[in-house]
Design a protein around this motif. Structure first.
Motif, short mmCIF file in Angstrom:
data_model
loop_
_atom_site.label_atom_id
_atom_site.label_comp_id
_atom_site.label_asym_id
_atom_site.label_seq_id
_atom_site.Cartn_x
_atom_site.Cartn_y
_atom_site.Cartn_z
N GLY A 175 -3.19 -1.12 6.75
CA GLY A 175 -3.97 -0.65 5.53
C GLY A 175 -3.33 0.03 4.67
N ILE A 176 -2.14 0.48 4.76
CA ILE A 176 -1.31 1.42 4.10
C ILE A 176 -0.67 0.67 2.93
CG2 ILE A 176 0.62 2.84 3.92
CD1 ILE A 176 0.28 3.47 6.68
N SER A 177 -0.37 -0.63 2.89
CA SER A 177 0.29 -1.30 1.87
C SER A 177 -0.83 -2.33 1.27
CB SER A 177 1.48 -2.14 2.33
OG SER A 177 2.48 -1.20 2.74
N LYS A 178 -0.88 -2.16 0.05
CA LYS A 178 -1.84 -3.22 -0.69
C LYS A 178 -1.21 -3.94 -1.67
CE LYS A 178 -5.75 -0.09 0.65
NZ LYS A 178 -6.87 0.54 0.41
N TYR A 179 -1.45 -5.05 -1.95
CA TYR A 179 -1.09 -5.86 -3.01
C TYR A 179 -1.99 -6.59 -4.07
CZ TYR A 179 3.18 -4.74 -0.64
OH TYR A 179 4.27 -4.34 0.41
N TYR A 180 -1.80 -6.74 -5.21
CA TYR A 180 -2.83 -7.42 -6.04
C TYR A 180 -2.11 -8.34 -7.02
CZ TYR A 180 -5.94 -3.76 -4.31
OH TYR A 180 -6.57 -2.65 -3.41
N ALA A 181 -2.85 -9.43 -7.20
CA ALA A 181 -2.45 -10.25 -8.45
C ALA A 181 -2.71 -9.40 -9.68
CB ALA A 181 -3.34 -11.62 -8.45
N ASP A 182 -1.83 -9.72 -10.71
CA ASP A 182 -1.85 -9.03 -12.00
C ASP A 182 -3.19 -8.52 -12.59
OD1 ASP A 182 1.51 -9.54 -12.96
OD2 ASP A 182 1.03 -8.06 -11.68
N SER A 183 -3.87 -9.80 -12.66
CA SER A 183 -5.09 -9.99 -13.33
C SER A 183 -6.26 -9.28 -12.48
CB SER A 183 -5.60 -11.31 -13.62
OG SER A 183 -5.82 -12.01 -12.25
N MET A 184 -5.80 -9.00 -11.27
CA MET A 184 -6.92 -7.93 -10.56
C MET A 184 -6.70 -6.63 -10.28
SD MET A 184 -6.50 -11.25 -9.58
CE MET A 184 -7.58 -12.80 -9.08
N LYS A 185 -5.50 -6.16 -10.81
CA LYS A 185 -5.25 -4.79 -10.55
C LYS A 185 -6.08 -4.04 -11.53
CE LYS A 185 -0.30 -5.25 -9.60
NZ LYS A 185 1.19 -5.16 -10.18
#
Length: 123
Positions: free
Chosen positions: A55-65
């Motif tokens: 749960g420490i690392s999270k990634y998002y698509a640019d349009s969702m950030k």
């Protein structure tokens, strides 16, 4: 066997929020990264967000950030997607997926998928 069950989708007005859940079973949830993807009508499935096993690392698509937040509760074998400031372009079927050790954006690297939950954003 591995099972992923999404819930929380529905109809919401533009600017509103929804929280999706994905309940997992049949594998050691805490050892795997989880991802959320979505597929809009007539479009290819796309990566939305991913979270590492811890749960420490999270990634998002640019349009969702800045609008979407992924989280997980390993004690409950559940991953969440909090979606705020929704707009009609977010209308899609949302899927959770797993099968990777690390977070990846390529859907081909995920082995297991849920059935999806429909999110519809009205203008």
């Amino acid at each position: 066997q591995v099972q992923l069950a999404e819930s929380g989708g529905g109809l919401v007005q533009a600017g509103g929020s929804l929280r999706l859940s994905c309940a997992a079973s049949g594998f050691t949830f805490s050892r795997y990264a989880m991802g959320w993807f979505r597929q809009a009508p007539g479009k290819e499935r796309e990566f939305v967000a991913g979270i590492s096993w811890s749960g420490i690392s999270k990634y998002y698509a640019d349009s969702m950030k800045g609008r979407f937040t992924i989280s997980r509760e390993n004690a409950k074998n559940t991953v969440y997607l909090q979606m705020n400031s929704l707009n009609p372009e977010d209308t899609a079927v949302y899927y959770c997926a797993t099968g990777t050790q690390g977070v990846v954006t390529d859907e081909r690297l995920y082995d297991y998928w849920g059935q999806g939950t429909q999110v519809t954003v009205s203008s």
